[in-house]
Design a protein around this motif. Structure first.
Motif, short mmCIF file in Angstrom:
data_model
loop_
_atom_site.label_atom_id
_atom_site.label_comp_id
_atom_site.label_asym_id
_atom_site.label_seq_id
_atom_site.Cartn_x
_atom_site.Cartn_y
_atom_site.Cartn_z
N LEU A 76 0.84 -1.19 0.00
CA LEU A 76 0.00 0.00 0.00
C LEU A 76 0.88 1.24 0.00
O LEU A 76 2.01 1.22 0.50
N ALA A 77 0.34 2.32 -0.56
CA ALA A 77 1.08 3.58 -0.57
C ALA A 77 0.67 4.49 0.57
O ALA A 77 1.45 5.34 1.01
N ARG A 78 -0.57 4.32 1.07
CA ARG A 78 -1.10 5.20 2.11
C ARG A 78 -1.94 4.38 3.09
O ARG A 78 -2.36 3.27 2.79
N ILE A 79 -2.19 4.98 4.26
CA ILE A 79 -3.17 4.41 5.20
C ILE A 79 -4.54 4.89 4.75
O ILE A 79 -4.81 6.10 4.74
N GLN A 80 -5.40 3.96 4.37
CA GLN A 80 -6.64 4.33 3.70
C GLN A 80 -7.90 4.08 4.51
O GLN A 80 -8.94 4.66 4.25
N GLY A 81 -7.85 3.19 5.50
CA GLY A 81 -9.06 2.79 6.19
C GLY A 81 -9.61 3.87 7.12
O GLY A 81 -8.91 4.82 7.48
N PRO A 82 -10.88 3.73 7.51
CA PRO A 82 -11.47 4.69 8.47
C PRO A 82 -10.83 4.54 9.84
O PRO A 82 -10.55 3.44 10.29
N VAL A 83 -10.62 5.67 10.51
CA VAL A 83 -9.99 5.66 11.82
C VAL A 83 -10.80 6.58 12.74
O VAL A 83 -11.54 7.46 12.28
N PRO A 84 -10.68 6.39 14.05
CA PRO A 84 -11.40 7.28 14.99
C PRO A 84 -10.96 8.74 14.83
O PRO A 84 -9.83 9.03 14.41
N ARG A 85 -11.85 9.62 15.20
CA ARG A 85 -11.57 11.05 15.07
C ARG A 85 -10.34 11.45 15.86
O ARG A 85 -9.56 12.31 15.45
N GLU A 86 -10.14 10.81 17.03
CA GLU A 86 -9.00 11.17 17.86
C GLU A 86 -7.67 10.78 17.22
O GLU A 86 -6.64 11.39 17.51
N VAL A 87 -7.67 9.76 16.36
CA VAL A 87 -6.43 9.27 15.75
C VAL A 87 -6.22 9.86 14.36
O VAL A 87 -5.13 9.78 13.80
N ARG A 88 -7.24 10.47 13.79
CA ARG A 88 -7.15 10.98 12.42
C ARG A 88 -5.98 11.95 12.23
O ARG A 88 -5.28 11.85 11.21
N PRO A 89 -5.70 12.89 13.15
CA PRO A 89 -4.54 13.78 12.92
C PRO A 89 -3.22 13.02 12.79
O PRO A 89 -2.38 13.37 11.96
N LEU A 90 -3.05 11.97 13.62
CA LEU A 90 -1.82 11.18 13.53
C LEU A 90 -1.73 10.46 12.19
O LEU A 90 -0.67 10.45 11.54
N VAL A 91 -2.84 9.85 11.73
CA VAL A 91 -2.84 9.14 10.45
C VAL A 91 -2.59 10.12 9.30
O VAL A 91 -1.83 9.82 8.37
N ASP A 92 -3.21 11.30 9.37
CA ASP A 92 -2.98 12.30 8.32
C ASP A 92 -1.51 12.73 8.27
O ASP A 92 -0.95 12.93 7.19
N GLU A 93 -0.88 12.84 9.43
CA GLU A 93 0.53 13.24 9.46
C GLU A 93 1.42 12.14 8.89
O GLU A 93 2.38 12.42 8.16
#
Length: 330
Positions: A76-93
């Protein structure tokens, strides 16, 4: 039991009051058992529900972990799955850093390619100047040697730039030795037809999570080197080997029945650019390409004497990326 002493009409009197407590104790015991029978299942049910709730809440984080492993393995090139709102900033970074890394690698590869191609034209002019009439033979040979060394370095850096790129997503990210090696063996027998070599292959017939081009280049160089030195036999072995406490490795063994190497020569082989016989064509035992691929894939390269064939044995161990040691047939 209660006791009270007194004096009545000059006589000591002791008054005793007693009650049978066995019935009360029996009732207390039964009440305890009833409470245990009621509250123990309720406590177990509460713990089960709490565990299920925590597991459900952490499920997105497990998916993130699995996708990170897939990114590390090159699937995979990116993290694509749905994540909790609290973790979304970390995944986006993390995704932003992956994009930035890919852009920088692409820019570096482009810069190296542009520089290499820009040098080829002056190099060709230099070679033509060296072949001009009136140029002393010693100077001509020096120009040829240096120009050849520059050309070899350019090609090597282009290969390194390609290897340093993203791990490939799609068809190139897998290699099936059972399907690919027969064609390589036919090509080697054609190139070294004068020896009538017997080339044995032992390899799994399934997809492995390694880049096809990298593996063909690594195995092609190892096998071609073995064919150059072999008398009659060459063996190519690929197998998965577990490593305690670490990821399993793909164990590659390429051996021949040639003259082999002395202990002193084997000690020198790990050095870059070493050739044991300058009269042989090509790069001999320099194995620079193999070393580069093994290093970039986090593997190891070692040399020894083949116990069965008697010649040189080259050993390459490549760790399986991530948790991807099991793949279906390709």
């Amino acid at each position: 039991m209660l006791a009270r002493s007194s004096v009545v009409q000059g006589r000591p009197v002791t008054l005793l009051v007693a009650e049978d407590m066995s019935l009360a104790r029996q009732e207390i015991w039964e009440t305890g058992l009833l409470s245990l029978a009621v509250f123990a299942p309720l406590l177990a049910l509460a713990l089960l529900l709490q565990g299920l709730a925590v597991s459900r809440a952490l499920a997105p984080l497990r998916r993130v972990r699995d996708e990170l492993a897939e990114v590390g393995a090159g699937h995979l090139a990116r993290i694509q799955g749905p994540v909790p709102r609290e973790v979304r900033p970390l995944v986006d970074e993390v995704n932003r850093l992956l994009v930035l890394l890919e852009q920088r690698v692409r820019q570096s590869r482009t810069a190296v390619g542009n520089l290499a191609h820009a040098l080829k034209t002056p190099l060709a002019v230099l070679l033509q100047a060296g072949e001009a009439p009136g140029v002393p033979e010693t100077l001509r040979e020096a120009v040829r040697a240096q120009a050849g060394a520059i050309h070899e370095r350019i090609d090597r850096e282009l290969r390194r730039a390609r290897l340093a790129g993203p791990g490939g997503h799609g068809a190139g990210a897998h290699f099936n030795p059972g399907a690919e090696l027969p064609a390589l063996v036919r090509m080697l027998k054609s190139v070294h037809h004068e020896k009538a070599l017997g080339i044995e292959v032992q390899a799994p017939d399934r997809r492995l999570p390694f880049d096809r081009e990298d593996m063909l280049e690594l195995l092609g160089n190892l096998a071609d080197n073995a064919c150059k030195w072999a008398h009659q036999r060459v063996r190519i072995e690929l197998s998965e080997r577990p490593v305690r406490g670490e990821r399993p490795v793909l164990a590659i063994r390429v051996s021949d029945d040639g003259p082999g190497c002395s202990d002193d020569a084997l000690a020198k082989l790990p050095a870059r650019g070493v050739r044991l016989d300058e009269s042989r064509s090509g790069h001999g035992l320099g194995l620079t390409i193999v070393r580069d691929i093994a290093e970039l894939l986090g593997g190891t390269l070692a040399f020894g004497r083949s116990q069965e064939l008697g010649g040189l044995e080259v050993r390459v161990d490549l760790p399986f990326p991530g948790d991807a040691s099991r793949h279906g047939p390709g």
